[in-house]
Design a protein around this motif. Structure first.
Motif, mmCIF file in Angstrom:
data_model
loop_
_atom_site.group_PDB
_atom_site.id
_atom_site.type_symbol
_atom_site.label_atom_id
_atom_site.label_comp_id
_atom_site.label_asym_id
_atom_site.label_seq_id
_atom_site.Cartn_x
_atom_site.Cartn_y
_atom_site.Cartn_z
ATOM 1 N N ALA A 114 2.897 -0.440 -9.560
ATOM 2 C CA ALA A 114 2.426 0.878 -9.993
ATOM 3 C C ALA A 114 1.429 1.505 -9.027
ATOM 4 C CB ALA A 114 1.810 0.768 -11.383
ATOM 5 N N THR A 115 0.691 0.698 -8.254
ATOM 6 C CA THR A 115 -0.356 1.248 -7.387
ATOM 7 C C THR A 115 0.159 1.623 -5.998
ATOM 8 O OG1 THR A 115 -0.983 -0.981 -6.623
ATOM 9 C CG2 THR A 115 -2.122 -0.101 -8.564
ATOM 10 N N THR A 116 1.394 1.333 -5.709
ATOM 11 C CA THR A 116 1.947 1.640 -4.386
ATOM 12 C C THR A 116 2.194 3.136 -4.250
ATOM 13 O OG1 THR A 116 3.044 -0.518 -4.264
ATOM 14 C CG2 THR A 116 3.853 1.194 -2.789
ATOM 15 N N ARG A 117 1.704 3.708 -3.163
ATOM 16 C CA ARG A 117 1.882 5.135 -2.914
ATOM 17 C C ARG A 117 3.263 5.396 -2.319
ATOM 18 N NH1 ARG A 117 -3.012 8.073 -0.061
ATOM 19 N NH2 ARG A 117 -1.858 9.837 -0.957
ATOM 20 N N GLU A 118 3.689 6.672 -2.374
ATOM 21 C CA GLU A 118 5.041 7.024 -1.962
ATOM 22 C C GLU A 118 5.022 7.951 -0.749
ATOM 23 O OE1 GLU A 118 7.014 8.775 -5.283
ATOM 24 O OE2 GLU A 118 6.470 7.158 -6.671
ATOM 25 N N GLN A 119 5.930 7.683 0.189
ATOM 26 C CA GLN A 119 6.154 8.549 1.342
ATOM 27 C C GLN A 119 7.651 8.800 1.463
ATOM 28 O OE1 GLN A 119 4.279 10.215 3.810
ATOM 29 N NE2 GLN A 119 6.327 10.992 4.335
ATOM 30 N N ARG A 120 8.055 10.065 1.335
ATOM 31 C CA ARG A 120 9.463 10.402 1.485
ATOM 32 C C ARG A 120 9.844 10.414 2.965
ATOM 33 N NH1 ARG A 120 8.804 9.560 -3.074
ATOM 34 N NH2 ARG A 120 9.522 10.726 -4.900
ATOM 35 N N CYS A 121 11.052 9.979 3.230
ATOM 36 C CA CYS A 121 11.551 9.913 4.605
ATOM 37 C C CYS A 121 11.893 11.309 5.107
ATOM 38 C CB CYS A 121 12.796 9.018 4.650
ATOM 39 S SG CYS A 121 13.661 9.055 6.229
ATOM 40 N N TRP A 122 11.311 11.677 6.253
ATOM 41 C CA TRP A 122 11.542 13.003 6.803
ATOM 42 C C TRP A 122 12.939 13.161 7.388
ATOM 43 C CZ3 TRP A 122 9.656 17.702 6.434
ATOM 44 C CH2 TRP A 122 8.374 17.874 5.907
ATOM 45 N N VAL A 123 13.532 12.083 7.843
ATOM 46 C CA VAL A 123 14.897 12.176 8.378
ATOM 47 C C VAL A 123 15.875 12.525 7.252
ATOM 48 C CG1 VAL A 123 16.802 10.872 9.400
ATOM 49 C CG2 VAL A 123 14.498 10.638 10.329
ATOM 50 N N HIS A 124 15.780 11.815 6.131
ATOM 51 C CA HIS A 124 16.641 12.113 4.998
ATOM 52 C C HIS A 124 16.374 13.522 4.451
ATOM 53 C CE1 HIS A 124 17.256 7.680 4.750
ATOM 54 N NE2 HIS A 124 18.428 8.041 4.261
ATOM 55 N N LYS A 125 15.095 13.866 4.325
ATOM 56 C CA LYS A 125 14.766 15.179 3.775
ATOM 57 C C LYS A 125 15.287 16.298 4.671
ATOM 58 C CE LYS A 125 12.915 15.855 0.603
ATOM 59 N NZ LYS A 125 13.467 16.132 -0.732
ATOM 60 N N THR A 126 15.154 16.149 5.967
ATOM 61 C CA THR A 126 15.656 17.169 6.886
ATOM 62 C C THR A 126 17.163 17.353 6.733
ATOM 63 O OG1 THR A 126 13.887 16.709 8.491
ATOM 64 C CG2 THR A 126 15.858 17.817 9.323
ATOM 65 N N MET A 127 17.901 16.257 6.652
ATOM 66 C CA MET A 127 19.354 16.357 6.490
ATOM 67 C C MET A 127 19.716 17.030 5.170
ATOM 68 S SD MET A 127 20.948 12.839 8.070
ATOM 69 C CE MET A 127 20.089 11.764 6.917
ATOM 70 N N LYS B 35 0.822 -1.212 0.000
ATOM 71 C CA LYS B 35 0.000 0.000 0.000
ATOM 72 C C LYS B 35 0.855 1.262 0.000
ATOM 73 C CE LYS B 35 -4.098 -1.948 0.197
ATOM 74 N NZ LYS B 35 -5.113 -1.740 -0.861
ATOM 75 N N LEU B 36 1.996 1.217 0.692
ATOM 76 C CA LEU B 36 2.818 2.411 0.840
ATOM 77 C C LEU B 36 4.281 2.020 0.894
ATOM 78 C CD1 LEU B 36 2.790 5.535 1.414
ATOM 79 C CD2 LEU B 36 2.903 4.942 3.842
ATOM 80 N N ALA B 37 5.133 2.823 0.235
ATOM 81 C CA ALA B 37 6.586 2.636 0.280
ATOM 82 C C ALA B 37 7.213 3.881 0.879
ATOM 83 C CB ALA B 37 7.149 2.368 -1.117
ATOM 84 N N ILE B 38 8.205 3.671 1.732
ATOM 85 C CA ILE B 38 8.864 4.777 2.431
ATOM 86 C C ILE B 38 10.346 4.741 2.103
ATOM 87 C CG2 ILE B 38 9.324 5.848 4.671
ATOM 88 C CD1 ILE B 38 6.666 3.197 4.559
ATOM 89 N N GLY B 39 10.923 5.890 1.760
ATOM 90 C CA GLY B 39 12.338 5.917 1.451
ATOM 91 C C GLY B 39 12.826 7.316 1.159
ATOM 92 N N ASP B 40 14.113 7.439 0.880
ATOM 93 C CA ASP B 40 14.760 8.698 0.570
ATOM 94 C C ASP B 40 14.412 9.113 -0.856
ATOM 95 O OD1 ASP B 40 16.424 10.842 0.284
ATOM 96 O OD2 ASP B 40 18.279 9.694 0.279
ATOM 97 N N GLY B 41 14.211 10.415 -1.066
ATOM 98 C CA GLY B 41 13.827 10.904 -2.383
ATOM 99 C C GLY B 41 14.907 10.785 -3.429
ATOM 100 N N ALA B 42 16.167 10.571 -3.018
ATOM 101 C CA ALA B 42 17.266 10.513 -3.972
ATOM 102 C C ALA B 42 17.447 9.137 -4.593
ATOM 103 C CB ALA B 42 18.569 10.935 -3.279
ATOM 104 N N LEU B 43 16.669 8.160 -4.174
ATOM 105 C CA LEU B 43 16.863 6.796 -4.645
ATOM 106 C C LEU B 43 16.340 6.595 -6.063
ATOM 107 C CD1 LEU B 43 15.681 4.802 -1.496
ATOM 108 C CD2 LEU B 43 18.020 5.307 -2.158
#
Length: 433
Positions: A274-287, A255-263
Motif C-alpha cells: 500500500a505504501t509504494t508510490r506509482e510512476q506511469r511509463c512515459w513510453v506507454h503513455k506516449t503511444m 519505494k516506487l513502482a513503474i508500469g503502464d497505466g492500463a495494467l
C-alpha cells in the motif's frame, strides 16, 4: 577446383617452364572444406588447456609434497592419464587428456585430481550449451538441428541432436521452478518495474501473456523478480504475482513502482504494498495518446509530450503539460483525456534523485529485454504450451539479465531508504526540529 602446376628449372637455358601435367585438389566428399586456421586455433586451445591443467596439478602436488608414508615414500604421485576425450567447443571438438594421481596412503579419504576447468563427464563447453536453446528459439526445427550444428561446429559435432532439445526443455522448466521458489527474505528492492507482455508464438490461451516484475535492489542491481503467465488487465493475476513475492520474503514494500497505466497491476499493488508510490511509463503513455491522434499531428504532438517529461523541474513540466492540454484538447479531447487522467502519476519521478530519472520514467528494463524475446520467439511456429512458453521466456530473460546495467547514482539509494526528501531530483537539506 584448384589446379597446381609444378615449376621446373632448366640448367641449360636458365629459365623455368611449366610441364603439361597438373595436380588437381578434389573437394572434401563430406561437404566441409579444410580450414587450417581453425585447426591452428584448436591445437592452441588444446595446449592452453593442458597448461592450465598441469599448473593446477602442480599446485595439488606441492600442497601434499610433505606427506610421506612410513617407509619414506611420497604419499601422492603422478599416475599416467585418463583416456583422451573430446570436448565440444565453439571452434569444434578439442581433444584433451587429464593426468591422474595415485594416493598411496591408507584409509578411505583418498586424494583425487579433477581440474576445475574440466569437470568429470564434461563433453560440451558452456558456450555450446547456451548455443542450443538459441538455435531452437531462432526457429531451427529439431529435424534440422544436427545439420545446423555441423555447419557451425564442423562435421565432428557429436552428441548434439534433436533429442538434446527435448532434454533441454525439461531442464529449462526445472530451472524455472527452482527460481520461482528462491528465498527473498534477505533482499530489499527500492524500485520495481511491471508489465504484461505478449509475444509470438502465442501462449496456450489467446489473451494470456507473461507477467513480469523486475526490481532494483539497495545496491542498484537490476534483477528479474517474478515471471508468471496470466492476464495483463487482471487484478487477480497481478495480485497472485505480488503475494507470491511477499510469501517468499519480500516484506518491505518497494519505494516506487513503474508500469503502464492500463495494467490491473495498480489495484493489486495498493492491496499488497500500500505504501509504494506509482510512476506511469512515459513510453506507454506516449503511444496511447498518439494512437488517439490523427497521423498528421502525431510528430508535433510527440515533441510536445517529450517537452513534459524532459523538463528540468516539475514546475516546467506542468507548464508543458498545460500547453499540451490547451493545444490539443479542443479538437482531440479523447487523446488529452488519456494523458490528464494519470497526470500526478506521470510526474512522480521528480520526487526522486535526478540520477535515477532515466531509469524510472519508463518500463524500459522490461520492454527492451522483451524486444529480444519477441525477436527470438517469433520464428517458432504454432502455439506454445504453458510450460514451454514460460521456460523459453525465462531462459531468454536470464541471458539478458547478465548484461543489465546498474542504476546510476547508487550513492543516492541509502538516502531513499532513509526517507530523505528529493525535490526536482535534488536532495533537500534537512532542518533541525
Amino acid at each position: 577446383m584448384a589446379v597446381f602446376r609444378r615449376r621446373q628449372f632448366s640448367a641449360e637455358k636458365g629459365i623455368c617452364h611449366m610441364p603439361e601435367t597438373t595436380i588437381t585438389q578434389l573437394p572434401d566428399p563430406s561437404g566441409f572444406s579444410t580450414d587450417p586456421f581453425t585447426g591452428i586455433l584448436r591445437d592452441g586451445a588444446r595446449k592452453l588447456i593442458e597448461q592450465a591443467i598441469h599448473a593446477e596439478l602442480s599446485t595439488l602436488m606441492a600442497a601434499f609434497s610433505g606427506d610421506r608414508l612410513d617407509d619414506g615414500r611420497a604419499r601422492l604421485v603422478r599416475h599416467g592419464h585418463l583416456p583422451e576425450r573430446e570436448v565440444m567447443t565453439g571452434i569444434g571438438p578439442v581433444s584433451v587428456k587429464v593426468p591422474r594421481v595415485r594416493d598411496r596412503g591408507a584409509g578411505e579419504d583418498k586424494i583425487t585430481f579433477t581440474p576445475s576447468i574440466l569437470p568429470r563427464y564434461l563433453r560440451k563447453a558452456k558456450s555450446v550449451e547456451e548455443l542450443l536453446p538459441w538455435l531452437y528459439l531462432k526457429g531451427v526445427s529439431t529435424g534440422d538441428f544436427t545439420e545446423a550444428l555441423e555447419a557451425l561446429l564442423g562435421p565432428n559435432a557429436k552428441g548434439l541432436s534433436a533429442k538434446t532439445i527435448t532434454r533441454l526443455k525439461a531442464d529449462w522448466w526445472k530451472d524455472y521452478e527452482a527460481w520461482q521458489k528462491r528465498d527473498l527474505g534477505s533482499r530489499r528492492f527500492l524500485y520495481i518495474w511491471a508489465d504484461g507482455v505478449y509475444f509470438k508464438p502465442r501462449m496456450a490461451e489467446e489473451k494470456q501473456c507473461v507477467l513480469v516484475v523486475v526490481g532494483a535492489d539497495e545496491y542498484g542491481r537490476k534483477e528479474l523478480l517474478a515471471m508468471a503467465d496470466g492476464f495483463r488487465e487482471s487484478t487477480q493475476s497481478w495480485r497472485e504475482v505480488l503475494l507470491d513475492l511477499k510469501r517468499r520474503g519480500l516484506k518491505q514494500a518497494p519505494k516506487l513502482a513503474i508500469g503502464d497505466g492500463a495494467l490491473g497491476f495498480w489495484t493489486a499493488l495498493c492491496e499488497v504494498f500500500a505504501t509504494t508510490r506509482e510512476q506511469r511509463c512515459w513510453v506507454h503513455k506516449t503511444m496511447n495518446v498518439l494512437n488517439a491522434l490523427p497521423k498528421s499531428v502525431q510528430a508535433r504532438a510527440k515533441a510536445h509530450l517529450h517537452d513534459i517529461w524532459q523538463a528540468e523541474t516539475k514546475a516546467k513540466a506542468n507548464v508543458a503539460f498545460d500547453f499540451f492540454v490547451e493545444t490539443y484538447g479542443v479538437k482531440w479531447d479523447k487523446a488529452v483525456a488519456k494523458l490528464v487522467k494519470d497526470r500526478d502519476a506521470l510526474l512522480t519521478f521528480y520526487d526522486y534523485p535526478a540520477e535515477h530519472w532515466k531509469h524510472i520514467r519508463t518500463s524500459n528494463p522490461i520492454e527492451s529485454t522483451f524486444a529480444t524475446v519477441r525477436h527470438r520467439t517469433k520464428r517458432t511456429k504454432g502455439c506454445l504450451s504453458r510450460k514451454t512458453g514460460l521456460a523459453m521466456a525465462f531462459q531468454l530473460m536470464m541471458s539478458a539479465q547478465k548484461k543489465w546495467r546498474k542504476l546510476d547514482g547508487q550513492n543516492r539509494l541509502p538516502e531513499i531508504i532513509q526517507g530523505i526528501e528529493f525535490r526536482d531530483g535534488i536532495r533537500q537539506l534537512q532542518t533541525a526540529a
